[in-house]
Design a protein around this motif. Structure first.
Motif, short mmCIF file in Angstrom:
data_model
loop_
_atom_site.label_atom_id
_atom_site.label_comp_id
_atom_site.label_asym_id
_atom_site.label_seq_id
_atom_site.Cartn_x
_atom_site.Cartn_y
_atom_site.Cartn_z
N MET A 58 -8.00 -3.00 -5.27
CA MET A 58 -7.24 -1.37 -5.25
C MET A 58 -5.68 -1.15 -5.45
O MET A 58 -5.98 -1.11 -6.41
CB MET A 58 -7.68 -0.66 -4.57
N GLY A 59 -5.14 -2.94 -5.03
CA GLY A 59 -3.66 -2.88 -5.23
C GLY A 59 -2.98 -1.75 -4.91
O GLY A 59 -2.85 -1.86 -3.36
N LEU A 60 -3.02 -1.45 -5.15
CA LEU A 60 -1.29 -0.32 -4.99
C LEU A 60 -1.74 1.07 -5.66
O LEU A 60 -1.91 1.58 -6.83
CB LEU A 60 0.40 0.02 -6.21
N THR A 61 -1.96 2.38 -5.11
CA THR A 61 -2.25 3.80 -5.56
C THR A 61 -1.45 4.56 -5.62
O THR A 61 -0.39 4.39 -4.65
CB THR A 61 -3.32 4.11 -4.31
N VAL A 62 -0.78 4.92 -7.04
CA VAL A 62 0.96 5.92 -6.39
C VAL A 62 0.77 7.04 -7.16
O VAL A 62 -0.22 7.59 -7.90
CB VAL A 62 1.48 4.80 -7.80
N GLU A 63 1.14 8.18 -6.64
CA GLU A 63 0.74 9.69 -7.55
C GLU A 63 2.08 9.45 -7.30
O GLU A 63 3.62 9.29 -6.54
CB GLU A 63 0.67 10.32 -6.00
N SER A 64 2.44 10.29 -8.35
CA SER A 64 4.09 11.60 -8.79
C SER A 64 4.66 12.11 -9.66
O SER A 64 3.42 12.50 -9.83
CB SER A 64 4.63 10.12 -9.55
N ARG A 65 5.46 13.05 -9.15
CA ARG A 65 5.42 14.14 -9.82
C ARG A 65 6.94 14.31 -10.08
O ARG A 65 7.97 13.78 -9.95
CB ARG A 65 5.42 15.64 -9.35
N PRO A 66 7.16 15.18 -11.83
CA PRO A 66 8.70 15.51 -11.86
C PRO A 66 9.27 16.02 -11.41
O PRO A 66 8.95 16.49 -9.61
CB PRO A 66 8.81 16.05 -12.93
#
Length: 246
Positions: free
Chosen positions: A1-9
Motif C-alpha cells: 500500500m505504501g503511502l496513503t495521502v489525502e489533501s485539500r486546497p
C-alpha cells in the motif's frame, strides 16, 4: 500500500494546501519532490509526536519514511514565512521543534495547541494575529505579473528573503511539477515540451530528473511504477496554476 495521502486546497491566503498521510509496513523510503513552499509538519510514530518546520526543497531527494506512522502538514503559500525561521536558511532543511506532545508544541516562545486537518486555517489565523507568521504582498504581486518600480537586484533580494529561492528557481520547480502531472495524465512528452516552454525533450528530461526524481516513462506508468526495481513513492503532487516558462 505504501503511502496513503489525502489533501485539500485552502481559502486562506497564507496556506497553499493542507494534507495528511499514513505510511504502511511495505515502504521505508520515498522520493521527496522539489517544492517552493515552507510547511509545518507533524508526525506520530510509535506513540511519539514530532513537529518540524520544513523549508523549500531545491531538487528531488530520497527521504526515510517511518513505517506505520501518521503525518499531517500545512503547506504555506509562496512568500509566507516565519520571520524567526528565515526561509533562505531553511532551504533543503528543517528545524525540529522539541517537546511536542499529542496536544501541543512550542513555537517562538509560546505553547500552541496542536492543529489538525480540519482546523488548520484557524491555527494559521492565530499565528498571523500573533505575528509569528507573515506574508510578503510583494511576492504575491510579482507572481501575479506586476513589475514593481524597484531595481532587478532589489526585486531578487526581496523575493529571495521571502521565499528562500530566486524567481527563476521557483519557475523551474513549479514547471517541473506541472510537467510531471501532465505526463501522469497521459499527455505526450513532446506536447508537454511545447505546452510548458521547454527547449526540447532532453531539456524536459533533465528537469524531471532534477526536480521530480522520475523519468517521463516512470511517471507514465500507473502510480509511477517502473518495471524493476520499483522506485519509492512520490511526495505530494497537486494541480496549481499554469507554470510560466523559464
Amino acid at each position: 500500500m505504501g503511502l496513503t495521502v489525502e489533501s485539500r486546497p485552502s481559502d486562506s491566503p497564507y496556506v497553499e494546501r493542507v494534507w495528511r498521510s499514513r505510511s504502511h509496513d511495505d515502504v521505508s523510503r520515498m522520493t521527496s519532490v522539489a517544492t517552493t513552499l515552507c510547511e509545518l509538519v507533524v508526525w506520530e510514530h510509535r506513540g511519539r509526536v514530532n513537529v518540524a518546520v520544513r523549508g523549500p526543497e531545491s531538487r528531488a531527494s530520497e527521504a526515510e519514511v517511518p513505517t506505520d506512522s501518521t503525518f499531517f502538514g500545512i503547506s504555506f503559500s509562496l512568500g509566507t514565512s516565519l520571520p524567526h525561521l528565515p526561509a533562505d536558511r531553511l532551504v533543503d532543511g528543517a528545524v525540529e521543534l522539541p517537546d511536542a506532545t499529542a496536544v501541543s508544541f512550542p513555537l517562538h516562545g509560546s505553547t500552541w495547541r496542536m492543529p489538525d486537518f480540519d482546523n488548520a486555517e484557524f491555527f494559521v489565523r492565530r499565528l498571523v494575529r500573533e505575528g509569528v507568521l507573515v506574508r510578503d504582498p510583494f511576492v504575491a504581486a510579482v507572481l501575479d505579473g506586476a513589475e514593481p518600480e524597484v531595481s532587478e537586484r532589489t526585486l531578487q533580494r526581496r523575493f529571495l528573503a521571502a521565499t528562500g529561492l530566486t524567481r527563476g528557481a521557483v519557475r523551474q520547480i513549479d514547471r517541473a511539477r506541472r510537467a510531471a502531472l501532465l505526463i501522469q495524465e497521459g499527455e505526450p512528452a513532446v506536447e508537454v515540451v511545447h505546452h510548458l516552454g521547454y527547449f526540447d525533450q532532453p531539456h524536459l528530461a533533465r528537469s524531471l530528473t532534477r526536480y521530480v526524481g522520475r523519468t517521463a516513462t516512470q511517471l507514465r506508468r500507473p502510480g509511477g511504477v517502473a518495471p524493476a526495481p520499483a522506485p519509492e513513492p512520490l511526495s505530494l503532487l497537486y494541480k496549481t496554476g499554469e507554470a510560466a516558462p523559464a
